[in-house]
Design a protein around this motif. Structure first.
Motif, PDB file in Angstrom:
ATOM      1  N   UNK A  31       0.817  -1.203   0.000  1.00 41.57           N
ATOM      2  CA  UNK A  31       0.000   0.000   0.000  1.00 41.57           C
ATOM      3  C   UNK A  31       0.858   1.263   0.000  1.00 41.57           C
ATOM      4  N   UNK A  32       1.986   1.208   0.696  1.00 40.40           N
ATOM      5  CA  UNK A  32       2.876   2.357   0.816  1.00 40.40           C
ATOM      6  C   UNK A  32       4.278   2.007   0.336  1.00 40.40           C
ATOM      7  N   UNK A  33       4.978   3.013  -0.166  1.00 40.12           N
ATOM      8  CA  UNK A  33       6.372   2.867  -0.587  1.00 40.12           C
ATOM      9  C   UNK A  33       7.182   3.871   0.222  1.00 40.12           C
ATOM     10  N   UNK A  34       8.296   3.405   0.780  1.00 38.11           N
ATOM     11  CA  UNK A  34       9.155   4.292   1.556  1.00 38.11           C
ATOM     12  C   UNK A  34      10.284   4.802   0.665  1.00 38.11           C
ATOM     13  N   UNK A  35      10.444   6.119   0.611  1.00 31.70           N
ATOM     14  CA  UNK A  35      11.498   6.722  -0.196  1.00 31.70           C
ATOM     15  C   UNK A  35      12.853   6.410   0.435  1.00 31.70           C
ATOM     16  N   UNK A  36      13.789   5.811  -0.309  1.00 31.40           N
ATOM     17  CA  UNK A  36      15.107   5.495   0.240  1.00 31.40           C
ATOM     18  C   UNK A  36      15.925   6.743   0.608  1.00 31.40           C
ATOM     19  N   UNK A  37      15.653   7.865  -0.034  1.00 28.22           N
ATOM     20  CA  UNK A  37      16.399   9.099   0.256  1.00 28.22           C
ATOM     21  C   UNK A  37      15.894   9.808   1.498  1.00 28.22           C
ATOM     22  N   UNK A  38      14.582  10.059   1.551  1.00 28.71           N
ATOM     23  CA  UNK A  38      14.027  10.891   2.616  1.00 28.71           C
ATOM     24  C   UNK A  38      13.314  10.113   3.709  1.00 28.71           C
TER      25      UNK A  38
ATOM     26  N   UNK B 285       4.987   7.143   0.772  1.00 25.77           N
ATOM     27  CA  UNK B 285       4.179   7.613  -0.350  1.00 25.77           C
ATOM     28  C   UNK B 285       3.242   6.490  -0.766  1.00 25.77           C
ATOM     29  N   UNK B 286       2.047   6.860  -1.127  1.00 23.14           N
ATOM     30  CA  UNK B 286       1.046   5.904  -1.557  1.00 23.14           C
ATOM     31  C   UNK B 286       1.543   5.194  -2.818  1.00 23.14           C
ATOM     32  N   UNK B 287       1.476   3.868  -2.838  1.00 18.67           N
ATOM     33  CA  UNK B 287       2.003   3.049  -3.934  1.00 18.67           C
ATOM     34  C   UNK B 287       1.437   3.456  -5.291  1.00 18.67           C
ATOM     35  N   UNK B 288       0.139   3.687  -5.360  1.00 15.76           N
ATOM     36  CA  UNK B 288      -0.507   4.062  -6.627  1.00 15.76           C
ATOM     37  C   UNK B 288       0.026   5.399  -7.137  1.00 15.76           C
TER      38      UNK B 288
ATOM     39  N   UNK C  69       8.773   7.222  -9.861  1.00 21.34           N
ATOM     40  CA  UNK C  69       9.609   8.293  -9.323  1.00 21.34           C
ATOM     41  C   UNK C  69       8.868   8.856  -8.119  1.00 21.34           C
ATOM     42  N   UNK C  70       9.555   8.944  -6.959  1.00 19.77           N
ATOM     43  CA  UNK C  70       8.933   9.484  -5.749  1.00 19.77           C
ATOM     44  C   UNK C  70       8.642  10.966  -5.982  1.00 19.77           C
ATOM     45  N   UNK C  71       7.375  11.389  -5.862  1.00 12.45           N
ATOM     46  CA  UNK C  71       7.016  12.771  -6.180  1.00 12.45           C
ATOM     47  C   UNK C  71       7.776  13.834  -5.367  1.00 12.45           C
ATOM     48  N   UNK C  72       7.989  13.635  -4.086  1.00  9.16           N
ATOM     49  CA  UNK C  72       8.628  14.661  -3.263  1.00  9.16           C
ATOM     50  C   UNK C  72      10.122  14.806  -3.488  1.00  9.16           C
ATOM     51  N   UNK C  73      10.820  13.680  -3.627  1.00  9.72           N
ATOM     52  CA  UNK C  73      12.286  13.718  -3.697  1.00  9.72           C
ATOM     53  C   UNK C  73      12.856  13.475  -5.087  1.00  9.72           C
TER      54      UNK C  73
END
Length: 190
Positions: free
Chosen positions: A18-25, A29-32, A40-44
């Motif tokens: 359900x969720x993906x954890x950004x390796x950088x920050x 983030x929601x998987x969808x 691509x992680x939207x924030x980082x």
């Protein structure tokens, strides 16, 4: 009399992905949302690893034709360390659903016919063995025969040690195939 546990009766199961954890920050983030943003992680703006099938799906405009790859000898050196090489291949095939580390397809990208080869890191680290070398050569030959550009998405961990010198020989073989593509004046993008 045993009373029913009401809490367990109405418990909701949440999916694992359900969720993906950004390796950088470390941001969750929601998987969808990550999938919709092409992994691509939207924030980082961290680019996540994606498998070959997903890479082909997001690269081509619509459908694509998968190119059949020639078969090679499975274990020419009868290599064995902690595990037999044949067993390692079986595990990698079961895990990824791929025959080897490279998948080749032809389709349209923004209306232009293109040959695309994708190395999948999840198949033994995307290592270059005889089958992967044959796949890259087949991709170059297909591009040359059809007059299309060749795009190669590389995700390699180097040469496959279980195939020894046969793995190392794939580097000059692929170089020759790409040289023929260059002589045909067709673009090659890595």
């Amino acid at each position: 009399v045993v009373r029913p546990r009401i809490k367990t009766l109405f418990k909701r199961e949440t999916p694992e992905n359900l969720w993906v954890k950004c390796p950088d920050t470390g941001q969750m983030v929601f998987h969808k949302e990550v999938e919709a943003n092409l992994w691509v992680i939207p924030g980082s703006n961290h680019h996540m690893r994606i498998n070959a099938a997903d890479r082909l799906k997001i690269t081509f405009d619509g459908g694509y034709e998968t190119i059949a790859l020639p078969g090679v000898t499975t274990d020419p050196l009868k290599f064995r360390d902690e595990k037999r090489y044949i067993d390692r291949l079986k595990d990698a095939r079961a895990k990824t659903g791929m025959e080897d580390a490279v998948k080749v397809a032809v389709g349209e990208v923004d209306g232009t016919l293109m040959t695309v080869a994708v190395q999948d890191f999840s198949f033994m680290g995307g290592s270059l063995g005889m089958a992967a070398g044959e796949a890259i050569i087949t991709a170059a030959d297909t591009a040359r025969e059809r007059g299309t550009p060749l795009v190669l998405f590389v995700a390699s961990g180097g040469a496959r040690m279980q195939e020894g010198i046969l793995s190392l020989m794939q580097m000059p073989r692929t170089t020759v195939a790409l040289r023929r593509l260059k002589d045909a004046r067709l673009p090659y993008i890595v």
